[in-house]
Structures are given as structure tokens and as C-alpha cells.
Design a protein around this motif. Sequence first.
Motif, PDB file in Angstrom:
ATOM      1  N   LYS A 169       0.952  -1.147  -0.108  1.00 55.95           N
ATOM      2  CA  LYS A 169       0.067  -0.021   0.243  1.00 55.95           C
ATOM      3  C   LYS A 169       0.905   1.471  -0.267  1.00 55.95           C
ATOM      4  CE  LYS A 169      -4.190  -2.057   2.279  1.00 55.95           C
ATOM      5  NZ  LYS A 169      -4.868  -1.695   3.677  1.00 55.95           N
ATOM      6  N   ILE A 170       2.104   0.989   0.681  1.00 59.43           N
ATOM      7  CA  ILE A 170       2.737   2.404   0.751  1.00 59.43           C
ATOM      8  C   ILE A 170       4.215   2.224  -0.016  1.00 59.43           C
ATOM      9  CG2 ILE A 170       3.970   4.041   2.332  1.00 59.43           C
ATOM     10  CD1 ILE A 170       0.800   4.319   2.147  1.00 59.43           C
ATOM     11  N   VAL A 197       4.551   4.431  -3.414  1.00 58.50           N
ATOM     12  CA  VAL A 197       5.262   5.832  -3.380  1.00 58.50           C
ATOM     13  C   VAL A 197       6.798   5.599  -3.982  1.00 58.50           C
ATOM     14  CG1 VAL A 197       6.854   6.918  -1.827  1.00 58.50           C
ATOM     15  CG2 VAL A 197       4.214   6.326  -1.353  1.00 58.50           C
ATOM     16  N   THR A 198       7.473   4.521  -4.049  1.00 56.90           N
ATOM     17  CA  THR A 198       8.752   4.368  -4.631  1.00 56.90           C
ATOM     18  C   THR A 198       8.784   4.416  -6.099  1.00 56.90           C
ATOM     19  OG1 THR A 198       9.485   3.049  -2.690  1.00 56.90           O
ATOM     20  CG2 THR A 198      10.840   2.826  -4.811  1.00 56.90           C
ATOM     21  N   ARG A 199       7.645   3.798  -6.642  1.00 60.50           N
ATOM     22  CA  ARG A 199       7.646   3.721  -8.084  1.00 60.50           C
ATOM     23  C   ARG A 199       7.128   5.057  -8.758  1.00 60.50           C
ATOM     24  NH1 ARG A 199       7.296  -1.693  -9.894  1.00 60.50           N
ATOM     25  NH2 ARG A 199       6.613  -1.057 -11.910  1.00 60.50           N
ATOM     26  N   THR A 200       6.310   5.916  -8.085  1.00 58.98           N
ATOM     27  CA  THR A 200       5.796   7.301  -8.313  1.00 58.98           C
ATOM     28  C   THR A 200       6.710   8.067  -8.248  1.00 58.98           C
ATOM     29  OG1 THR A 200       3.585   6.652  -7.618  1.00 58.98           O
ATOM     30  CG2 THR A 200       4.225   8.989  -7.814  1.00 58.98           C
ATOM     31  N   ARG A 252      18.682  12.240  -5.280  1.00 66.43           N
ATOM     32  CA  ARG A 252      17.326  12.916  -5.296  1.00 66.43           C
ATOM     33  C   ARG A 252      16.125  11.994  -4.720  1.00 66.43           C
ATOM     34  NH1 ARG A 252      16.279  17.160 -10.045  1.00 66.43           N
ATOM     35  NH2 ARG A 252      14.267  17.552  -9.268  1.00 66.43           N
ATOM     36  N   ILE A 253      16.103  10.874  -5.505  1.00 68.25           N
ATOM     37  CA  ILE A 253      14.910  10.145  -5.145  1.00 68.25           C
ATOM     38  C   ILE A 253      14.892   9.453  -3.701  1.00 68.25           C
ATOM     39  CG2 ILE A 253      14.343   9.232  -7.516  1.00 68.25           C
ATOM     40  CD1 ILE A 253      15.940   6.694  -6.836  1.00 68.25           C
ATOM     41  N   PHE A 254      15.920   9.415  -3.080  1.00 70.62           N
ATOM     42  CA  PHE A 254      16.022   8.788  -1.622  1.00 70.62           C
ATOM     43  C   PHE A 254      15.319  10.150  -0.874  1.00 70.62           C
ATOM     44  CE2 PHE A 254      17.989   8.766   2.466  1.00 70.62           C
ATOM     45  CZ  PHE A 254      18.072   7.679   2.918  1.00 70.62           C
ATOM     46  N   GLU A 286      12.051   9.201   1.345  1.00 62.73           N
ATOM     47  CA  GLU A 286      12.371   9.270   2.777  1.00 62.73           C
ATOM     48  C   GLU A 286      11.314  10.106   3.472  1.00 62.73           C
ATOM     49  OE1 GLU A 286      16.053  10.058   5.939  1.00 62.73           O
ATOM     50  OE2 GLU A 286      15.691  11.505   4.096  1.00 62.73           O
ATOM     51  N   ALA A 287      10.691  11.509   2.709  1.00 64.13           N
ATOM     52  CA  ALA A 287       9.862  12.302   3.279  1.00 64.13           C
ATOM     53  C   ALA A 287       8.593  11.758   3.165  1.00 64.13           C
ATOM     54  CB  ALA A 287      10.005  13.737   2.659  1.00 64.13           C
TER      55      ALA A 287
END
Length: 309
Positions: free
Chosen positions: A168-169, A173-176, A201-203, A207-208
Motif C-alpha cells: 500500500k505504501i 510511493v517508490t515507483r511514483t 534525489r529520489i532517496f 524518505e519524506a
Amino acid sequence: MPLRRKAEKRLTLLNQKKMIVFIIFGIILLLLSFSLKNNSTPFSKYSNILKLFGFVVIALGLFSSMFKQIDAGKVGVKSLYGNVDSDVLESGLHLINPLLDVTDFDIQTQNYTMSAIHGEGAQEGDDAIRVLSNDGLEVVIDLTVLYRISPELAPKIFKQIGVNYADKIVRPVTRTRIRDNAVYYDAVALYSTKRNEFQQRIFKTIEADFKTRGLILEQLLIRNINLPTSVKASIESKINAEQDAQKMTFILQKEKQEAERKRVEAQGIADYQRIISTGLSDKQLQYEQIKAQKELAASPNTKIIFMNG
């Protein structure tokens, strides 16, 4: 991960059913004991024994459900009739309300892999992330997310997300976020010079997002970046051309060094000849001739040859 959680849920339901069976069986024994006591039958004398046995069975049912063990690396989230308690159960043995439903949450480091290789990722089949780069090319990324649950926020996760937080998260979230950030880079830059910058950058963005959901992102590992076949061919052609150019530069440099060596050698010979031609006199040549004749005379295998002069 889903299989383990299903197994834990089945075990919890089994324990609850076991408690209910004990309590129902104890109540039946109590009712039977009261019935025998009120009736004048030969079995009336066993009513007190049945009553005692009924209380013991009910006590065992309640007693077995009053203890909950939380394994190391996990916390327990308590809920009662839909109400989630904000306090968590740490690892160890706990005395709880037998009516409570305790759900275990793993607080150790977990990983979620999305890969194009079958059987390697969390999902079956090709689960790699396909993104469009700044130059409009499709780039395929294999990624592993290392994360864990914040223990004190486990009740919040259970209440707002549930136990299936990975699907669900973590996954969406990672792919988006990867797709959102990949558009700022060219395909070749993602593959080579800008790979570390893209990963950092994606980290930060992931993370946020995780932090607001009670998850802690530990590390983001870009395992592989696959470019389109045409781009790969152009890169390989460019690399081969650069290698050929470097090879030719080396050959030219070597030839220049060889030419310089021959020039220096020729200059040395010329200088030698010039010194010989300008420095020798007739008297010195005559002296050298006499020395050579004396050496010939001293040799037992030579004949003395008298030359004019």
C-alpha cells in the motif's frame, strides 16, 4: 512477508477459538452440574465435581489467553472491538486482557525489491520500474528499498494502513517518486554520470513520504539501469571510437618519440664526424699509424708490413 502475516493471523484466530471452546465447554459442564444437583438421580452426587471441573476448564481457557509472547524484533499492537491502543507491547511475555486482539509488527530492517528478473522481486514476473527520461527514452530500473517500521508509530500504521503496508505504501510511493524524478535526466546521464545524483534525489523524496506514514527509509539501492537497444548500440559505438582514437594517439606519440630518437642519434653521429674531421691533423694521423704498426709487430701471428712513409 504476506504469507508470514497470514500464518500469524491464523495462529491468533486459532488461540481465540481455543479459548472460546474452553469457555463454552466449561459453561456446559456448569449447567450440567446444576441440572444434576436439582434432579434426584444417581448422578447427583457428581454435580459438585462437574461444577469444579467446569470452573477449571473456564479458568484454563481464560488463563491461556491472558499471556502473549512477542518475539524479538517485533512489537505488538493491541486492539479491542476496533479500538486501537496507542501503547505497544515490546518483545517478551506479557499479561493482557484475554479479549484483546494483538497484531505483531516486524520492526527489523525489511527489503522490497522490484526487478525485471523473474523470481527475484517481491512480485512474480517482470516487476522493474519503467520510466521516461528527459529525452523521451524508456529506461528500465531495478531497485531495492531497505526500510523499517518506527516502533512507536506501529499503532498508527495498523489503524490507518493495516498490515499490508508494503503493497500500500512502499511499492506505489517508490515507483511514483522514481518516475517523477527521472524526467529531469537524459537516459545516458542516468546510466552513467548522473546515477548517484539521481539516487540521492529520489532517496530524499521517498524518505519524506515514508516518514509521514510511520516508515523509516534506510537505504535505496539502484541495482541496474537498462537502456533501449539503440541507445546501448550508440554508447558502445562511441566507446569504441574513443578507444580507437586513444589507440591512434598512443601510436602517433610513439612514432614521434621514435623519430625524435633517430634525430638525436643522427645529430650525434654528425657531431662526431664533424669533430673528427676538424680535430685530426696529419701529425696525429701519423702518430696513430705508428702505434698501430707497433701493435702488429708485437703480435706473434702477424707480419710486419712496411708502408711508404
